[in-house]
Design a protein around this motif. Structure first.
Motif, PDB file in Angstrom:
ATOM      1  N   PHE A   1       0.898  -1.117   0.017  1.00 31.39           N
ATOM      2  CA  PHE A   1       0.028   0.041   0.182  1.00 31.39           C
ATOM      3  C   PHE A   1       0.856   1.393   0.161  1.00 31.39           C
ATOM      4  O   PHE A   1       1.872   1.226   0.710  1.00 31.39           O
ATOM      5  CB  PHE A   1      -0.704  -0.008   1.192  1.00 31.39           C
ATOM      6  CG  PHE A   1      -1.962  -1.029   1.291  1.00 31.39           C
ATOM      7  CD1 PHE A   1      -3.254  -0.810   0.871  1.00 31.39           C
ATOM      8  CD2 PHE A   1      -1.872  -2.342   1.625  1.00 31.39           C
ATOM      9  CE1 PHE A   1      -4.122  -1.643   0.729  1.00 31.39           C
ATOM     10  CE2 PHE A   1      -2.898  -3.443   1.627  1.00 31.39           C
ATOM     11  CZ  PHE A   1      -4.059  -2.911   1.306  1.00 31.39           C
ATOM     12  N   LYS A   2       0.392   2.143  -0.801  1.00 32.74           N
ATOM     13  CA  LYS A   2       1.021   3.521  -0.455  1.00 32.74           C
ATOM     14  C   LYS A   2      -0.278   4.720  -0.990  1.00 32.74           C
ATOM     15  O   LYS A   2      -1.166   4.552  -1.593  1.00 32.74           O
ATOM     16  CB  LYS A   2       2.014   3.764  -1.656  1.00 32.74           C
ATOM     17  CG  LYS A   2       2.805   4.952  -1.450  1.00 32.74           C
ATOM     18  CD  LYS A   2       3.969   4.952  -2.480  1.00 32.74           C
ATOM     19  CE  LYS A   2       5.025   3.969  -2.165  1.00 32.74           C
ATOM     20  NZ  LYS A   2       6.295   3.846  -3.014  1.00 32.74           N
ATOM     21  N   ASN A   3      -0.095   5.735   0.057  1.00 37.70           N
ATOM     22  CA  ASN A   3      -1.204   6.760  -0.164  1.00 37.70           C
ATOM     23  C   ASN A   3      -2.676   6.135  -0.214  1.00 37.70           C
ATOM     24  O   ASN A   3      -3.672   6.465  -0.880  1.00 37.70           O
ATOM     25  CB  ASN A   3      -1.071   7.445  -1.524  1.00 37.70           C
ATOM     26  CG  ASN A   3       0.367   8.033  -1.622  1.00 37.70           C
ATOM     27  OD1 ASN A   3       0.640   9.022  -0.585  1.00 37.70           O
ATOM     28  ND2 ASN A   3       0.964   8.253  -2.849  1.00 37.70           N
ATOM     29  N   SER A   4      -2.717   5.157   0.816  1.00 35.19           N
ATOM     30  CA  SER A   4      -4.001   4.306   1.194  1.00 35.19           C
ATOM     31  C   SER A   4      -4.457   3.548   0.135  1.00 35.19           C
ATOM     32  O   SER A   4      -5.807   3.085   0.012  1.00 35.19           O
ATOM     33  CB  SER A   4      -5.159   5.401   1.629  1.00 35.19           C
ATOM     34  OG  SER A   4      -4.800   5.891   2.813  1.00 35.19           O
ATOM     35  N   GLN A   5      -3.700   3.518  -1.023  1.00 39.07           N
ATOM     36  CA  GLN A   5      -4.041   2.611  -2.213  1.00 39.07           C
ATOM     37  C   GLN A   5      -3.286   1.301  -2.374  1.00 39.07           C
ATOM     38  O   GLN A   5      -1.966   1.373  -2.263  1.00 39.07           O
ATOM     39  CB  GLN A   5      -3.898   3.443  -3.408  1.00 39.07           C
ATOM     40  CG  GLN A   5      -4.859   4.659  -3.608  1.00 39.07           C
ATOM     41  CD  GLN A   5      -6.253   4.419  -3.609  1.00 39.07           C
ATOM     42  OE1 GLN A   5      -6.654   3.439  -4.456  1.00 39.07           O
ATOM     43  NE2 GLN A   5      -7.092   5.016  -2.937  1.00 39.07           N
ATOM     44  N   LYS A   6      -3.773   0.247  -2.548  1.00 35.56           N
ATOM     45  CA  LYS A   6      -3.126  -1.211  -2.955  1.00 35.56           C
ATOM     46  C   LYS A   6      -2.324  -0.855  -4.410  1.00 35.56           C
ATOM     47  O   LYS A   6      -3.066  -0.656  -5.324  1.00 35.56           O
ATOM     48  CB  LYS A   6      -4.301  -2.310  -3.012  1.00 35.56           C
ATOM     49  CG  LYS A   6      -3.473  -3.523  -3.445  1.00 35.56           C
ATOM     50  CD  LYS A   6      -4.456  -4.745  -3.197  1.00 35.56           C
ATOM     51  CE  LYS A   6      -5.265  -4.709  -4.437  1.00 35.56           C
ATOM     52  NZ  LYS A   6      -5.898  -5.808  -4.832  1.00 35.56           N
ATOM     53  N   ILE A   7      -1.203  -0.996  -4.384  1.00 35.33           N
ATOM     54  CA  ILE A   7      -0.251  -0.825  -5.455  1.00 35.33           C
ATOM     55  C   ILE A   7       0.389  -2.215  -6.100  1.00 35.33           C
ATOM     56  O   ILE A   7       0.839  -2.288  -6.937  1.00 35.33           O
ATOM     57  CB  ILE A   7       0.817   0.021  -5.195  1.00 35.33           C
ATOM     58  CG1 ILE A   7       1.651  -0.322  -3.881  1.00 35.33           C
ATOM     59  CG2 ILE A   7       0.279   1.422  -5.061  1.00 35.33           C
ATOM     60  CD1 ILE A   7       3.107   0.496  -3.927  1.00 35.33           C
ATOM     61  N   ASP A   8       0.338  -3.184  -5.192  1.00 33.66           N
ATOM     62  CA  ASP A   8       0.935  -4.726  -5.624  1.00 33.66           C
ATOM     63  C   ASP A   8       0.587  -5.561  -4.700  1.00 33.66           C
ATOM     64  O   ASP A   8       0.009  -5.494  -3.781  1.00 33.66           O
ATOM     65  CB  ASP A   8       2.370  -4.396  -5.671  1.00 33.66           C
ATOM     66  CG  ASP A   8       2.948  -5.537  -6.832  1.00 33.66           C
ATOM     67  OD1 ASP A   8       2.353  -6.070  -7.050  1.00 33.66           O
ATOM     68  OD2 ASP A   8       4.244  -5.250  -6.584  1.00 33.66           O
TER      69      ASP A   8
ATOM     70  N   GLN B   1      12.071  -3.524  -2.540  1.00 31.35           N
ATOM     71  CA  GLN B   1      13.062  -2.533  -2.903  1.00 31.35           C
ATOM     72  C   GLN B   1      12.769  -1.997  -4.295  1.00 31.35           C
ATOM     73  O   GLN B   1      12.958  -0.687  -4.277  1.00 31.35           O
ATOM     74  CB  GLN B   1      14.302  -3.497  -3.261  1.00 31.35           C
ATOM     75  CG  GLN B   1      15.035  -4.178  -2.033  1.00 31.35           C
ATOM     76  CD  GLN B   1      16.034  -5.238  -2.384  1.00 31.35           C
ATOM     77  OE1 GLN B   1      16.251  -5.804  -3.470  1.00 31.35           O
ATOM     78  NE2 GLN B   1      16.939  -5.562  -1.359  1.00 31.35           N
ATOM     79  N   ARG B   2      11.985  -2.580  -4.998  1.00 29.35           N
ATOM     80  CA  ARG B   2      11.523  -1.936  -6.336  1.00 29.35           C
ATOM     81  C   ARG B   2      10.660  -0.694  -5.904  1.00 29.35           C
ATOM     82  O   ARG B   2      10.601   0.230  -6.350  1.00 29.35           O
ATOM     83  CB  ARG B   2      10.606  -2.750  -7.071  1.00 29.35           C
ATOM     84  CG  ARG B   2      10.593  -2.230  -8.543  1.00 29.35           C
ATOM     85  CD  ARG B   2       9.936  -3.311  -9.197  1.00 29.35           C
ATOM     86  NE  ARG B   2       8.457  -3.415  -9.048  1.00 29.35           N
ATOM     87  CZ  ARG B   2       7.957  -4.748  -9.010  1.00 29.35           C
ATOM     88  NH1 ARG B   2       8.632  -5.918  -9.187  1.00 29.35           N
ATOM     89  NH2 ARG B   2       6.831  -4.834  -8.558  1.00 29.35           N
ATOM     90  N   HIS B   3       9.549  -0.878  -4.893  1.00 26.36           N
ATOM     91  CA  HIS B   3       8.632   0.197  -4.503  1.00 26.36           C
ATOM     92  C   HIS B   3       9.206   1.219  -3.960  1.00 26.36           C
ATOM     93  O   HIS B   3       8.930   2.457  -3.949  1.00 26.36           O
ATOM     94  CB  HIS B   3       7.432  -0.444  -3.667  1.00 26.36           C
ATOM     95  CG  HIS B   3       6.479  -1.462  -4.624  1.00 26.36           C
ATOM     96  ND1 HIS B   3       5.931  -0.951  -5.839  1.00 26.36           N
ATOM     97  CD2 HIS B   3       6.178  -2.498  -4.382  1.00 26.36           C
ATOM     98  CE1 HIS B   3       4.967  -1.763  -6.105  1.00 26.36           C
ATOM     99  NE2 HIS B   3       5.180  -3.169  -5.448  1.00 26.36           N
ATOM    100  N   LEU B   4      10.357   0.800  -2.990  1.00 22.64           N
ATOM    101  CA  LEU B   4      11.336   2.145  -2.327  1.00 22.64           C
ATOM    102  C   LEU B   4      11.642   2.728  -3.384  1.00 22.64           C
ATOM    103  O   LEU B   4      11.883   4.132  -3.431  1.00 22.64           O
ATOM    104  CB  LEU B   4      11.973   1.587  -1.455  1.00 22.64           C
ATOM    105  CG  LEU B   4      11.566   1.189   0.065  1.00 22.64           C
ATOM    106  CD1 LEU B   4      12.374   0.269   0.770  1.00 22.64           C
ATOM    107  CD2 LEU B   4      11.027   2.093   0.640  1.00 22.64           C
ATOM    108  N   SER B   5      12.374   2.142  -4.332  1.00 21.52           N
ATOM    109  CA  SER B   5      13.218   2.916  -5.555  1.00 21.52           C
ATOM    110  C   SER B   5      12.364   3.645  -6.451  1.00 21.52           C
ATOM    111  O   SER B   5      12.399   4.877  -6.729  1.00 21.52           O
ATOM    112  CB  SER B   5      14.083   2.032  -6.445  1.00 21.52           C
ATOM    113  OG  SER B   5      13.347   1.204  -7.000  1.00 21.52           O
ATOM    114  N   SER B   6      11.005   3.186  -6.648  1.00 23.70           N
ATOM    115  CA  SER B   6      10.265   3.949  -7.552  1.00 23.70           C
ATOM    116  C   SER B   6       9.588   4.941  -6.841  1.00 23.70           C
ATOM    117  O   SER B   6       9.031   6.018  -7.478  1.00 23.70           O
ATOM    118  CB  SER B   6       8.802   2.998  -7.714  1.00 23.70           C
ATOM    119  OG  SER B   6       8.082   2.777  -6.733  1.00 23.70           O
TER     120      SER B   6
END
Length: 326
Positions: free
Chosen positions: A82-89, A104-109
């Motif tokens: 989750f990011k910004n209250s939205q499911k992203i993966d 790691q990918r979501h942190l770098s993105s």
């Protein structure tokens, strides 16, 4: 906020995801009876030490069923991002290297915007091809058929359901890599996208035209035969349980619990493993208008899932229900 936390209610979960803001939150839906979940909890603990800016969350799937049902958690372990209250993966299964890679990918993105001109990597093309061919009719949409998250997706789901077309779906909000990669792969810039036999049919406008011309039913020839097959399967035995696994080995906690209840009644019943037949797995959801598994049928009629069977047992009505006398 602690880097590794455990939540025990839907309200607590919603508050945590809401308060995580634009930071990454990784939620592990787990069960104490599954040894692979215990292993992945250890992996989570190690990741939490390495990535203090990420909130890692443990949530017992069967203890908070409303959250599990909302996000279609049908087996454990499952991880949602989750990011910004939205499911992203999403990640299904005990895959420690893949979990690490996704974190790691979501942190770098977050800090390095992806170039819009960047071509999808070769392994993504292979993955997209597998997804497109995962079912005879595949719909890539925003949300799920039960909860579409845009008007176009809602309309196309309505058309497919009206024509009794059996289809599988993929929520493009759940995987940004698939969402962006599919646009390039198919040379089609918008969603929803409908594929039949691995070939792109098009979006909402084209599906509308095909429905009006009568071509849609011809494009999906298996759809009309599936209802007959499902009717035969639900009537195969007086008591039929559609589950993950079989009588000898349940493959999710919900299926295991309902097996224990049925076995305690002494009633004879047959099972069908929906993990071995994707067409039945997806088709039965529409046929019965029941989005989750397990599903229990008596004399071809849907009784319900685990919660309803538990209620019938507690009220003393299960015996009559299994005889079709309720």
């Amino acid at each position: 906020m602690a880097a590794l936390v455990e939540v025990h209610s839907a309200g607590e979960f919603d508050e945590l995801i809401r308060n995580s803001g634009n930071s990454l939150a990784v939620v592990h839906f787990w069960a104490p009876w599954a040894p692979q979940c215990s292993q992945m909890n250890k992996v989570m603990a190690e990741l939490a030490k390495e990535h203090g800016q990420v909130t890692f969350v443990k949530l017992e799937a069967e203890a908070v069923p409303e959250v599990s049902e909302k996000y279609e958690i049908s087996s454990v372990p499952t991880f949602l991002f989750f990011k910004n209250s939205q499911k992203i993966d999403r990640l299904d299964g005990a895959h420690a290297p893949e979990l690490t890679k996704k974190v790691q990918r979501h942190l770098s993105s977050s800090s390095i915007p992806a170039s819009s001109n960047e071509k999808p990597p070769e392994d993504l093309s292979v993955r997209l091809k597998k997804l497109i061919n995962a079912a005879p009719c595949m719909l890539f949409m925003k949300g799920s058929p039960q909860e579409p998250q845009c008007g176009f997706s809602k309309q196309i789901v309505g058309i497919l359901n009206d024509h009794k077309i059996v289809f599988s779906s993929f929520d493009i909000f759940s995987d940004e890599e698939v969402r962006q990669g599919l646009k390039t792969y198919s040379n089609w810039p918008t969603f929803p996208q409908l594929y039949v036999a691995g070939e792109l049919v098009g979006g909402l406008d084209i599906v509308k035209e095909l429905a009006q011309s009568g071509e849609l039913d011809k494009i999906c020839p298996k759809a009309k035969n599936l209802d007959d097959r499902l009717k035969a399967l639900t009537n195969k035995a007086t008591v039929m349980l559609f589950m993950k696994g079989n009588k000898q080995m349940a493959k999710c906690g919900f299926s295991r619990q309902i097996l224990e209840i049925l076995n305690s009644t002494g009633v004879e019943f047959e099972t069908f493993d929906i993990l071995e037949d994707e067409e039945v797995r997806q088709g039965l959801k529409s046929y019965s208008n029941w989005p989750t598994y397990p599903q229990l049928y008596v004399k071809g009629e849907l009784v319900g899932g685990l919660d309803i069977v538990k209620e019938l047992k507690e009220s003393g009505e299960l015996s009559n229900a299994l005889k079709g006398e309720n």
